[in-house]
Design an enzyme around this catalytic site. Structure first.
Site, PDB file in Angstrom:
ATOM      1  CG  ASP A 138       2.494   0.430  11.904  1.00 60.99           C
ATOM      2  OD1 ASP A 138       1.891   1.252  11.945  1.00 60.99           O
ATOM      3  OD2 ASP A 138       2.929   0.481  10.476  1.00 60.99           O
ATOM      4  CG  ASP A 187      -0.699  -0.483   2.617  1.00 61.80           C
ATOM      5  OD1 ASP A 187       1.064  -0.755   2.332  1.00 61.80           O
ATOM      6  OD2 ASP A 187      -1.356   0.105   3.461  1.00 61.80           O
TER       7      ASP A 187
END
Length: 672
Positions: A396, A64
Site C-alpha cells: 500500500d 482488519d
C-alpha cells in the site's frame, strides 16, 4: 573490517517480558528484551473504535488484519493481541469488540479474518492484559466486505454477564456467562439477505437504548426492513417501519434521551463506492423516523458510515462519509471537543469541535503506537548519525527512509511509487539505496541522498517488472534480476544509464552483495554457490552445493561471510565460498538475519525465526555463530502473521526487527 555504528538508547512502553531459556551470553533470556514497533504511523484500516462510557480515557480500536489496540489515560496505543502467533494468524482480523459498561476492566473481541475460517471469542477481565479463548459456532470475516460497519457485539448494560453478537453467516447469538458458552437467538426473524462481493453481511450492529432495557439490531435487508427491536431481552422482536429501501444503516448511536441516530449508505463499503446516503433519527416514543441528512449540496452522492451522539449534549451529532474508508467516528463521552475517526490508513482526532461555529476545527494525527502495515523487508545500513537508520518496503504505502526508527517518517522520505518486491542499500554509505517494484514505469527506483529524493532509472534492459536487486557495498553498481520466467540478471554502474548482461548465472538466481568489498557479489542458483570478484559482471561457481532456492545473506562488517538457511539447517562460509560450515542447532528455521556485534572483536549477532526443539517456535538469538541459541520472546509476544523476514540493527547492539503482515515492523531492544 568492522564499522562501528552509533548507539541509540530507546525505552519502549511495553512491559519487560517474563522469559525462558538459557542464554548464549550468560544471563540473556526473554526478560532481557523489550518489544514494540518501528514508528510508521498507522498505515492500515482502523475499522472501529469504542470509548468506554464509564472509565474516562479508556478506548479500544480494532483493525482488519492487525489485531486489537487499547489506549488508557491519553497515552499511546498498545497492542493487546500480540499473544496470537502465526499458527493463530486468522484471529488477528478483528470483527467486533465490546468494552464493559458496568465493569470497564472487561473487554471482548471476536477474531476471524475470513468468514469460512475458524473464529473465536476472546474475553478478558484485566483490560486485555490476559485473555481466555472460547471457540464459537459462527464466522467473522474481519477482513471482508462490510468490515467497517457498527459494533456487532455489545455487553448488555442491564445484565453484565450477557453479551450479544451478530454474525455474518448465522444470525444473532448471545452468551450469559461472559463468553464461555453461546446459544443462537432463534427468535430473531431475519438473517440479512444482502451480499456484497459474494460475502454475506447479515447483522450490522447491536445497540441498547440507555433509557430503557430495549435492544436494537440492524440487519442488511434489501427491502429496507433493516432495524428490529426487542423489549423483552431478545425473546421476541418487532421490525421497525421500512425507512430506506436498498439502503443500509451501517452505524447507529443512541442519544442520552433515547433517540436512535442512523447513518445510511447504499452499500456496506469499503471496497465499493457508494452512490447514495442519508441520516435518520428514530424516536421510540413516537415510533417515527425523521430525515436529518446534512445538506452538502451534492444531491446526497456518496455514503455515510460512522455516526456518534455527544454524551454531554444530546443535540450534537457527528456523521462521517465513507470516503478514504472512514468507517467509524466517536465523540469522546468525557470531552465534547474530541471526535476520533478511523481511516484506511490511521486515526485522527479533533481538538476543538465545540468551537466549530467560531473557528476552523483542528484535526491531529492520533495513532501513535498503532501500527498496521503489511511489511515485506527492510535494510539497516551503517549510520553516521546523519543517514537513515532503516529503509523499508511494504504494501500500500511502498516504503520509507526512516531517519529515526522511533519517530514516524516524514512525508518527504516516503517512497511513494510502486508495488515493491526487494530493496538493498550500500553498507558503506547509508545514503545509497535502490528498490524494485512491480510497476511498469517505476520498476527500479533509487536515492543517493538518504531518501530525500527518489529517481527512476533512465531506462531498463528488460520489459519485466519486480524481481530482486543487490547493490555493491559502496554503491558503485547494482544487479537487477527481473521477476520473469527467464530471470536474466543485468548490472549497471551508472544507475540505469547503461546496462550489461551478467555472465555465469542461470535463470532466477538469488543474489547479494558483499557488505565490505564493493567488487564482490554472491549468488545461489540451481543448488550451487557462485561468486563474482569483478564487481558483478561475471560469476563463477565456487564448487559448493547448497539447498535449492536458498537466499544468500551477507554479513555486515565481515568480508567473505555469507549465510543461508533452509527449513532445517543453516550453512555459512567465511572465505567467500571456498568452504562451508553447517549449523544444526535449530530444529527448524524460517529465516535469519544479522545485527551489530557486541564488541569490536566479536561476531555479529545472529537472529532467527525458528524452533530449537525445546523452547518452541519463536524469535532466537545467537552470539556464538549458531553454536547455541536463546529464545528472546515469550508466549505473550508472538505477533500474529509474520512475513518471514528478520534482521538485526547494524548500529545498535541487541536491537532486532521482524516484519509482519498487519502489525508493521516489530522492534525489540535488549535491556540488560
Amino acid at each position: 573490517m568492522k564499522k562501528c555504528g552509533r548507539l541509540l538508547v530507546l525505552t519502549l512502553s511495553t512491559a519487560i517480558l517474563c522469559g525462558i531459556g538459557t542464554g548464549c551470553s550468560g544471563d540473556l533470556d526473554a526478560a532481557s528484551y523489550e518489544w514494540g514497533n518501528v514508528a510508521i504511523g498507522g498505515g492500515g484500516y482502523v475499522t472501529g473504535m469504542e470509548c468506554n462510557a464509564t472509565e474516562e480515557g479508556l478506548v479500544y480500536a480494532r483493525t482488519d488484519i492487525g489485531g486489537l489496540y487499547r489506549r488508557r489515560d491519553g497515552k499511546d496505543w498498545t497492542a493487546i493481541t500480540d499473544f496470537l502467533g502465526s499458527d493463530e494468524w486468522n484471529y488477528i482480523g478483528i470483527k467486533s469488540m465490546a468494552t464493559g459498561p458496568v465493569e470497564p476492566n472487561r473487554v471482548y473481541f471476536t477474531g476471524g479474518t475470513y468468514i469460512n475460517d475458524d473464529a473465536a471469542l476472546f474475553a478478558s477481565d484485566d483490560y486485555g492484559e490476559t485473555w481466555t479463548r472460547y471457540d464459537v459456532p459462527f464466522g467473522c470475516g474481519g477482513n471482508q466486505s462490510g468490515r467497517g460497519c457498527g459494533e456487532r457485539m455489545q455487553v448488555n448494560p442491564n445484565a453484565n454477564n450477557e453479551v450479544w453478537f451478530g454474525s455474518r453467516n448465522s444470525c444473532l447469538w448471545k452468551t450469559e456467562d461472559y463468553g464461555e458458552t453461546w446459544e443462537a437467538a432463534d427468535s430473531f426473524p431475519v438473517t440479512g439477505n444482502y451480499k456484497q462481493e459474494g460475502n454475506s453481511i447479515s447483522i450490522l450492529w447491536v445497540e441498547f437504548d440507555p433509557t430503557s432495557q430495549d435492544m436494537y439490531v440492524g440487519a442488511a435487508m434489501t427491502d429496507g426492513a433493516c432495524i428490529y427491536c426487542s423489549a423483552d431481552g431478545g425473546e421476541s422482536w418487532e421490525a421497525l417501519a421500512v425507512n430506506e429501501a436498498s439502503m443500509y444503516p451501517l452505524h447507529a448511536s443512541f442519544s442520552s434521551t433515547g433517540k436512535l441516530y442512523l447513518a445510511y449508505s447504499d452499500n456496506c463499503g469499503p471496497n465499493l463506492s457508494p452512490a447514495a446516503r442519508a441520516v435518520y433519527c428514530y424516536d421510540p416514543s413516537t415510533e417515527t423516523f425523521s430525515d436529518v441528512t446534512p445538506d452538502l449540496g451534492d444531491s446526497r452522492q456518496g455514503g455515510f458510515g460512522g455516526i456518534s451522539v455527544d454524551a454531554q449534549n444530546h443535540d450534537t451529532v457527528v456523521v462521517s462519509t465513507l470516503g478514504w474508508w472512514v468507517a467509524d467516528v466517536n465523540i469522546n463521552p468525557f470531552n465534547s471537543d474530541e471526535v476520533m475517526y478511523g481511516t484506511g490508513a490511521t486515526i485522527y482526532t479533533t481538538t476543538n469541535l465545540t468551537s466549530i461555529a467560531e473557528e476552523p476545527v483542528e484535526i491531529a494525527f492520533d495513532a501513535y503506537g498503532l501500527e498496521e502495515m503489511a511489511v515485506y523487508q527492510m535494510v539497516t545500513p551503517l549510520s553516521n548519525g546523519s543517514t537513515p537508520e532503516m529503509y523499508s518496503i511494504m504494501g500500500d504505502l511502498t516504503g520509507f527512509a526512516h531517519l529515526d526508527v522511533t519517530q514516524c517518517p516524514d512525508d518527504a522520505y516516503f517512497m511513494k511509487n510502486g508495488n515493491p518486491t526487494d530493496v538493498d542499500c550500500t553498507y558503506l554509505n547509508g545514503n545509497y539505496v535502490v528498490y524494485v517494484s512491480k510497476e511498469e514505469t517505476t520498476t527500479l527506483t533509487y536515492t543517493k541522498d538518504g531518501g530525500a529524493t527518489w529517481e527512476t532509472v533512465a531506462h531498463k534492459p528488460d520489459p519485466s517488472t519486480g524481481g530482486q536487486v543487490a547493490m555493491a557495498a559502496d554503491g558503485s553498481s547494482f544487479i537487477w534480476i527481473p521477476g520473469s520466467v527467464s530471470g536474466q540478471p543485468y548490472i549497471t554502474t551508472d544507475f540505469g544509464e547503461t546496462w550489461y548482461y551478467v555472465e555465469g548465472l542461470g535463470c532466477n538466481a538469488k543474489i547479494t552483495a558483499d557488505r565490505v568489498n564493493p567488487k564482490i557479489y554472491y549468488a545461489t542458483c540451481e543448488g550451487l554457490f557462485y561468486v563474482s570478484t569483478d564487481g558483478g559482471y561475471t560469476f563463477e561457481s565456487a564448487g559448493q552445493m547448497v539447498a535449492d532456492s536458498v537466499e544468500p545473506i551477507s554479513v555486515v562488517g565481515e568480508e567473505g561471510n555469507v549465510w543461508m538457511s533452509s527449513s532445517i539447517l543453516i550453512m555459512y562460509t567465511q572465505d567467500a565460498g571456498e568452504s562451508f560450515s553447517t549449523v544444526k542447532t535449530l530444529s527448524s528455521v524460517t529465516c535469519i538475519g544479522f545485527g551489530k556485534w557486541k564488541d569490536d572483536d566479536s561476531y555479529p549477532v545472529i537472529y532467527a525465526l525458528g524452533d530449537d526443539g525445546e523452547q518452541g517456535d519463536g524469535v532466537y538469538c545467537s552470539e556464538d555463530k549458531g553454536e547455541s541459541w536463546t529464545r528472546i520472546n515469550d508466549d505473550q509476544h508472538r505477533f500474529g502473521n509474520l512475513n518471514g523476514f528478520i534482521t538485526g540493527d547494524s548500529n545498535v547492539y541487541g536491537r532486532v526487527y521482524i516484519v509482519t503482515n498487519g502489525h508493521g515492523i516489530i522492534m525489540s531492544d535488549r535491556t540488560k
